[in-house]
Motif scaffolding. Sequence first.
Motif, mmCIF file in Angstrom:
data_model
loop_
_atom_site.group_PDB
_atom_site.id
_atom_site.type_symbol
_atom_site.label_atom_id
_atom_site.label_comp_id
_atom_site.label_asym_id
_atom_site.label_seq_id
_atom_site.Cartn_x
_atom_site.Cartn_y
_atom_site.Cartn_z
ATOM 1 N N ARG A 292 0.829 -1.200 0.000
ATOM 2 C CA ARG A 292 0.000 0.000 0.000
ATOM 3 C C ARG A 292 0.854 1.236 0.000
ATOM 4 O O ARG A 292 1.870 1.252 0.678
ATOM 5 N N PRO A 293 0.521 2.322 -0.658
ATOM 6 C CA PRO A 293 -0.607 2.442 -1.587
ATOM 7 C C PRO A 293 -0.269 1.792 -2.932
ATOM 8 O O PRO A 293 0.726 1.118 -3.034
ATOM 9 N N ASP B 90 -2.740 4.918 2.545
ATOM 10 C CA ASP B 90 -2.767 4.459 3.920
ATOM 11 C C ASP B 90 -2.783 5.685 4.839
ATOM 12 O O ASP B 90 -1.753 6.343 5.003
ATOM 13 N N GLU C 4 -5.793 3.464 -2.803
ATOM 14 C CA GLU C 4 -5.754 2.898 -1.447
ATOM 15 C C GLU C 4 -4.610 3.460 -0.615
ATOM 16 O O GLU C 4 -3.776 2.731 -0.080
#
Lengths: 229, 404
Positions: B51-52, B130, B128
Amino acid sequence: MIELENIYKVFSTDEIETFALNGVSLHVRKGDFVSIMGPSGCGKSTLLNIIGHLDTPTKGTIRIEGTDTGHMTDKELSRLRNEKFGFIFQSFHLIPSLNILQNVELPMLYSRENLPSKEVRERAVSIMEKVGLGSRMKHFPSQLSGGQCQRAAIARAMMAHPHVLLADEPTGNLDSRMGREIMDLLLELNAEGMTVVMVTHDAALAAEASVMVTMNDGKITDVIKEAKQ
Amino acid sequence: MKMVLTYIRNAARSAWNDKLYSTFYILGMAVAFTLIILLLTTAKLVRSDARPFVNAENEIRLGAWFTDKNGDEIDGIETQDIERFVLALPGAAGYSISNTEETLVFANGRVRMASVGFVSSSHFEINEFDFVSGRPFTEDAIPQAVITKSFADRSFPGDPLGKKMTIQETEYTVVGVVQDFSFLQNPFEKVVIWVSDRYNKFMPSYGECYSINILFDKKVPVNEMQENLKHALTQYYQAKGIDVDIRKDDVLTLQEAKFKYVGGNMFNYGAVAILLLLILIPALNIMTLSSAKVYASATEVAIKRALGATKWQAFGQIISENVLLSLIGYVLALIFVRPVISLIDRLLYTSRNAVSVLSGISLDFSVSAVTLILALLFALVSGGIPAYRIANKNIAAELKGRDL
Ligand SMILES: Nc1ncnc2c1ncn2[C@@H]1O[C@H](COP(=O)(O)OP(=O)(O)OP(=O)(O)O)[C@@H](O)[C@H]1O
Ligand SMILES: [Mg+2]
């Protein structure tokens, strides 16, 4: 307790084969003090190494307390060396990085006895007092005289309660006075029941043994057993 | 158990008795393992989805320009057309637009150059990100910003949320802080501050277009994603009377781009080769050092064998020292690796207000585990061969006439 039957030891190098032992048979009984004499290169050390299973014979059988050791595994041989034999060398062979006490305790590391460390320490201390090193226990080999080193080596050889002491010229690196002291110590241990096999060049010391073996050219030429019981 | 403890104690004593050797061994190992950890960590970042940008395999970034059949540069998709373009795309699951500018940032009484991303608010969701604290910005009346953890630490010690900063005469309120990430995770994203694209004063005056990050449904195969995009782009430009030439490189997935721009070029192969060499040098040094030491202990081992040590016990005693030293080196490497990362980072980048190769790299469990196995293997190989030979020597021959 030690039976050698027709032992041969051949060292083969690229060009030559040396017959260091040429059909040696010998019986050592419990409580004997055996001295081995002979000219340099006649195979005395080779014989002692084979008795102590530091080396294997090319041919022949060895029985230790009735057991043929010819087909023993490394583990069994190691156990044999640990439990039956105590080794004393001309050049002491103490481990320089360990102090005298640690050197003496070393055989117990490999012993099946599995004593708690406190008891190992007690046994080591009492043996060292017996050989006269009670006040030198924390010294390192480099800080001791040759005679003291050899006493420490004897203490180490005694540590695991062996059945036989094997000594290869134990007095060879010492002056005559210190050599005498070491000989007296070995005699004292023998008097207490320890079997001793000693290689020496000193005829006077050899004569004090109960069995005098003379070797020449890889063979035993003479065995004299003293009448004293 | 008692035997193991004895081994450890003896190994420690033996190591202590030879401090110079032990120090060299441990430091050499620490250096080698630090480099190995770095290498494995970076390799893992390029290879896998941390992530990301966890959707690297099904995310495609369209650049701000393309070329036509004559090889001339043409503008990317016009801003007002983007939404329609993506909605008409089969398999598209979401998108964000982004435009990166190096610009002055006034924060907490200081001015810094920083990479600022003008993005749509969907950017955080499709990639996505974090969030350490706070949330993505909203398209509210009040201008808001999201910043990286390291930028927050530098600019707003304490709690950065609610703090103000000024970019292009617009004052933004910090509403979110995201975990740092590495340049290796996404070669296109170098941003440490994100604000809404609607405050972007560079556009359209500079004549540049937005890049578009398109997230596809996981079920769509890569070549289908790319074919669909090519087709849609060709049609889009056809309607404008332009004969566009869409090449494979124009529609790379993020994962493909990582390999192409990070993992694949000559510089990176060179860097890996140099790193391997750097690991090899201390490793070889230590191997010679330790075999020399083991061979020198032959008489000592023979004495122990005469006193009743089995071959395995002798072997174990020698090898346990190597294992002990190697493990200490490994632990040191675990401690060193963070400071080393930030040091390298500082050396490589003069401006810290952009994402760098090593920013956001953290120690990964599987990397530590693999390195631990390597450490043990190394100890076994470096000490094992000489130890085996020493343990199998003829005792009598070894003890003859040699003084210790
Ligand atoms: N490892 C070996 N390789 C080749 N030949 C050897 C080896 N060990 C001993 N020998 C030879 O075996 C013979 C017996 O050697 P050994 O060491 O047993 O003699 P020794 O009686 O103990 O002599 P010294 O009184 O000098 O110690 C010698 O001729 C020696 O050269
Ligand atoms: Mg000899």
